[in-house]
Design a protein around this motif. Sequence first.
Motif, short mmCIF file in Angstrom:
data_model
loop_
_atom_site.label_atom_id
_atom_site.label_comp_id
_atom_site.label_asym_id
_atom_site.label_seq_id
_atom_site.Cartn_x
_atom_site.Cartn_y
_atom_site.Cartn_z
N MET A 31 0.92 -1.12 0.00
CA MET A 31 -0.14 0.13 -0.04
C MET A 31 0.87 1.16 -0.01
O MET A 31 2.22 1.20 0.55
CB MET A 31 -0.98 -0.12 1.10
CG MET A 31 -0.58 -0.14 2.56
SD MET A 31 -1.89 0.33 3.94
CE MET A 31 -3.15 -1.01 3.55
N GLU A 52 -2.54 5.46 1.78
CA GLU A 52 -3.43 4.27 2.13
C GLU A 52 -3.09 3.88 3.37
O GLU A 52 -3.92 3.67 4.20
CB GLU A 52 -3.17 3.20 1.13
CG GLU A 52 -3.63 3.54 -0.19
CD GLU A 52 -3.17 2.52 -1.39
OE1 GLU A 52 -4.24 2.41 -2.34
OE2 GLU A 52 -2.25 1.72 -1.27
N GLN A 87 -4.66 6.30 5.72
CA GLN A 87 -6.02 6.37 6.05
C GLN A 87 -6.52 5.11 6.79
O GLN A 87 -7.37 5.08 7.50
CB GLN A 87 -6.63 6.14 4.64
CG GLN A 87 -6.35 7.64 3.87
CD GLN A 87 -6.69 7.84 2.71
OE1 GLN A 87 -6.55 6.94 1.85
NE2 GLN A 87 -7.07 9.03 1.98
N THR A 88 -5.56 4.13 6.70
CA THR A 88 -5.73 2.78 7.59
C THR A 88 -5.30 2.90 8.98
O THR A 88 -6.22 2.48 9.77
CB THR A 88 -4.97 1.43 6.94
OG1 THR A 88 -5.34 1.36 5.58
CG2 THR A 88 -5.06 0.37 7.87
#
Length: 177
Positions: free
Chosen positions: A2, A6, A9-10
Amino acid sequence: MMTYTEMFQTLQPGFFEKPYIRSLPEAHIFDEQIIDLHEWQAGAPVPCPAHITFGFYKGDVETLRAAVREVDEDWPQWFGKVDRVFCAFDGEKVASFCILDAFGEADGLKVGAPGCVGTVPAYRRQGIGLRMVQLATAILKDEGYDLSWIHYTHVGHWYARLGYKTVVRWNCKGVVE
């Protein structure tokens, strides 16, 4: 694998929907920074006064919050009894502090974070805070974290002195390019 956006955001779902983030001025740009702890070497100790010691805070939470308040009036709420707070001390007095925390897991990587990093004004510009973050980063490495993540900073140039690299930039509206 990722992207760092990403991953961010995770690790921080819904971050950009938080009212205090959305209310920031659009012109204010913040950095998310990392160090890959598998590659990082602490290097020479950051110079600071010889009488300063470092360790985890074990005292009264209100005494700690008083030192935190000298740095940022909004931060004491983040310093509770269960936090793992790493500090620089001048005798018994807190000179600098950071919450040393598990930031989460993403893409199979264990991420730790020195957060709410601050140095009491009387102790600034002596290398104390930078040395404290250097030691905190080494603790995360020793504890088996894969990445050390600096979250929500506007002083990326300061952390870069230890090898932190900006991987995401953002403002109140979200990630900026």
